[in-house]
Enzyme design. Structure first.
Site, PDB file in Angstrom:
ATOM      1  N   LYS A 138       1.337  -0.651   0.011  1.00 58.28           N
ATOM      2  CA  LYS A 138       0.625   0.204   0.142  1.00 58.28           C
ATOM      3  C   LYS A 138       0.953   1.066   0.462  1.00 58.28           C
ATOM      4  O   LYS A 138       2.100   1.698   1.027  1.00 58.28           O
ATOM      5  CB  LYS A 138      -1.049   0.041   1.112  1.00 58.28           C
ATOM      6  N   ARG A 157       7.511   1.174   6.455  1.00 60.76           N
ATOM      7  CA  ARG A 157       7.127   0.708   7.444  1.00 60.76           C
ATOM      8  C   ARG A 157       8.912  -0.998   7.216  1.00 60.76           C
ATOM      9  O   ARG A 157       7.888  -1.376   6.596  1.00 60.76           O
ATOM     10  CB  ARG A 157       6.244   0.184   7.660  1.00 60.76           C
ATOM     11  N   ASP A 175       8.296  -0.967  13.573  1.00 60.08           N
ATOM     12  CA  ASP A 175       7.383  -1.134  14.310  1.00 60.08           C
ATOM     13  C   ASP A 175       7.519  -1.207  15.897  1.00 60.08           C
ATOM     14  O   ASP A 175       6.696  -1.428  17.197  1.00 60.08           O
ATOM     15  CB  ASP A 175       6.985  -2.516  14.277  1.00 60.08           C
ATOM     16  N   HIS A 194      -4.400  -4.011  18.635  1.00 61.79           N
ATOM     17  CA  HIS A 194      -4.646  -4.352  17.013  1.00 61.79           C
ATOM     18  C   HIS A 194      -4.948  -5.704  16.469  1.00 61.79           C
ATOM     19  O   HIS A 194      -4.324  -6.592  16.583  1.00 61.79           O
ATOM     20  CB  HIS A 194      -2.645  -3.923  16.725  1.00 61.79           C
ATOM     21  N   ILE A 195      -5.751  -5.809  16.277  1.00 61.89           N
ATOM     22  CA  ILE A 195      -6.512  -7.365  15.733  1.00 61.89           C
ATOM     23  C   ILE A 195      -6.705  -7.428  14.491  1.00 61.89           C
ATOM     24  O   ILE A 195      -7.455  -6.658  13.391  1.00 61.89           O
ATOM     25  CB  ILE A 195      -7.386  -7.469  16.978  1.00 61.89           C
ATOM     26  N   SER A 215      -4.750 -10.062  11.081  1.00 61.68           N
ATOM     27  CA  SER A 215      -4.714 -11.294  10.019  1.00 61.68           C
ATOM     28  C   SER A 215      -3.817 -11.495  10.731  1.00 61.68           C
ATOM     29  O   SER A 215      -3.000 -12.516  11.863  1.00 61.68           O
ATOM     30  CB  SER A 215      -3.756 -11.095   9.008  1.00 61.68           C
ATOM     31  N   GLY A 216      -2.844 -10.072  12.010  1.00 65.34           N
ATOM     32  CA  GLY A 216      -1.678 -10.557  12.303  1.00 65.34           C
ATOM     33  C   GLY A 216      -1.812  -9.459  14.090  1.00 65.34           C
ATOM     34  O   GLY A 216      -2.434  -8.185  13.908  1.00 65.34           O
ATOM     35  N   GLU A 235      -1.194   3.399  10.079  1.00 68.52           N
ATOM     36  CA  GLU A 235       0.416   3.475   9.900  1.00 68.52           C
ATOM     37  C   GLU A 235       0.786   4.435   9.237  1.00 68.52           C
ATOM     38  O   GLU A 235       2.081   5.194   9.165  1.00 68.52           O
ATOM     39  CB  GLU A 235       0.297   1.635  10.063  1.00 68.52           C
TER      40      GLU A 235
END
Length: 420
Positions: free
Chosen positions: A17, A97, A153, A213-214, A216-217, A403
């Site tokens: 993205k 990121r 992160d 923070h829910i 897929s990870g 983010e």
């Protein structure tokens, strides 16, 4: 003529993205674009500029993050709807990121020395850092006159106390191999903390939260007076909560009973990226996908699940989240502004939020059923879904985390624009 835009890049395992922002004190979105489905072709390309939106299935073969990023740059700089707002000549900075920053505690401007330092971290997180660094390398080649800045992160968790981040193993080996808890999703937690503090009209340094923070990870973070004091992820993002394809916390010896080839290189390894069989099993062949056959949690979080395995997957995630909330509530001595749900699942799944809060009601948390079901509007960053009419209830929020914006925002701060 001064350059006037910032490009934020977020490279995941199956998507890339990018967002163009104005290079101003408070960045505003100029255009967004994304390639998704890299690991499940055909890949799709979509973008939005103001009210214009476009989505298409790609004919080009996209097999990696750098492939996707090259296509995004080409489209953004040549598409009739995008080229007037997304110009390479206007770029001031590119923000990347990077999941694992090792001991880096703040953003890093990329040069030869810092790039090689980041390469050395790939052994700690080959599944997570490799794609991002490939794109950093590509930017230096394709856009050599634009400065790249990496945001980590792990940096948000630099405040973890020694007794939290230390593993009880031989400390000489731990120091030599950098084996400790780092924590991740920090760029998201930084955005969540700042946004909720602003919503509450409180200074960040006086804000304490249990943030989730829910996606897929998935992870949980205990924030005390604006600082991370514990988080569920560890040396790598594998620790803690289960994910779409991650096991989360398990008995460390399980993988050696699972296979006698745990320490061997996985067939998924490449010349540049070395992944052990154990890493592949626990990161890519576990989680709710192996229980249900789908990574799409919206097919799992339903009132009438299609199978017992779907219900089991849902119950496992809720159970693990609730365990961390209880743990962190005690660590924060009950002094919290509230629980915050964020991430793709945390923001969208009313059923998950309902189940989690029902199981933490003994701590005083409760939600308003209508507010919870409705969730946030498109333009709402933070919404309060706390049950109304009770003075004793603890608050519950949803935060639509961003983010890419957080990187652009911090880019203006690190470059001093906020003081101009």
């Amino acid at each position: 003529m001064p350059r006037k835009s910032i490009l934020s890049v977020n490279a995941g395992s199956s998507s890339v993205k990018i967002t163009f922002y104005s290079y101003t004190k408070t960045p505003s979105v100029i255009a967004t674009a994304q390639v998704s489905g890299i690991t499940a072709p055909p890949a799709t390309f979509k973008y939005s500029v103001g009210s214009k939106q476009k989505k298409e299935e790609l004919k080009e073969k996209i097999s990696s993050g750098p492939d996707a990023f090259k296509l995004l740059l080409h489209r953004c700089f040549t598409d009739s709807d995008l080229k007037d707002v997304a110009s390479a000549d206007d770029l001031a900075y590119i923000c990347h990121r990077v999941v694992h920053g090792g001991d880096f505690e703040s953003p890093v401007v990329i040069n030869e020395e810092t790039y090689h330092q980041l390469e050395d971290l790939e052994d700690l997180a080959p599944l997570h850092n490799f794609a991002a660094l490939e794109i950093v390398r590509l930017c230096k080649k394709e856009l050599p006159n634009v400065q790249s800045i990496t945001f980590f992160d792990s940096s948000f968790h630099k405040s973890l106390p020694p007794y939290v981040k230390t593993y009880p193993i031989d400390q000489e080996t731990a120091r030599r191999n950098k084996l400790r808890k780092y924590g991740f999703h920090g760029i998201s937690y930084s955005f969540i903390l700042r946004s909720v503090a602003e919503y509450l009209n409180k200074p960040v340094e006086k804000t304490s939260l249990i943030a989730l923070h829910i996606g897929s990870g998935a992870s949980v973070c205990a924030i005390k007076d604006g600082k991370s004091i514990d988080t569920s992820m560890g040396l790598t993002p594998l620790a803690g909560l289960p994910g779409a394809t991650r096991s989360g916390d398990i008995d460390p010896s399980l993988v050696f009973h699972y296979t006698n080839e745990a320490g061997k290189l996985s067939p998924a390894s490449t010349k540049e990226m070395h992944i052990s069989t154990a890493e592949e099993i626990l990161n890519k062949k576990s989680g709710w996908k192996v229980l249900t056959g789908t990574t799409d949690f919206s097919q799992i979080a339903v009132e009438d699940p299609p199978s017992e395995q779907h219900k089991l997957a849902f119950d496992i995630l809720v159970d693990r989240i609730v365990g961390y909330i209880g743990n962190y509530y005690v660590k924060l001595d009950g002094q919290v502004e509230g629980i915050v749900f964020a991430g793709g699942i945390g923001e969208k799944s009313a059923l998950l939020r309902k189940a989690v809060i029902e199981q933490t009601r003994c701590l005083g948390f409760a939600v308003d059923p209508e507010k919870n079901q409705h969730g946030p509007g498109d333009d709402e960053t933070v919404v309060d879904i706390t049950a109304s009419g009770r003075s004793d209830v603890k608050r519950v929020f949803i935060c639509q985390t961003d983010e890419q914006f957080e990187m652009a925002y911090n880019c203006t701060k690190t470059q001093g624009l906020d003081k101009q």
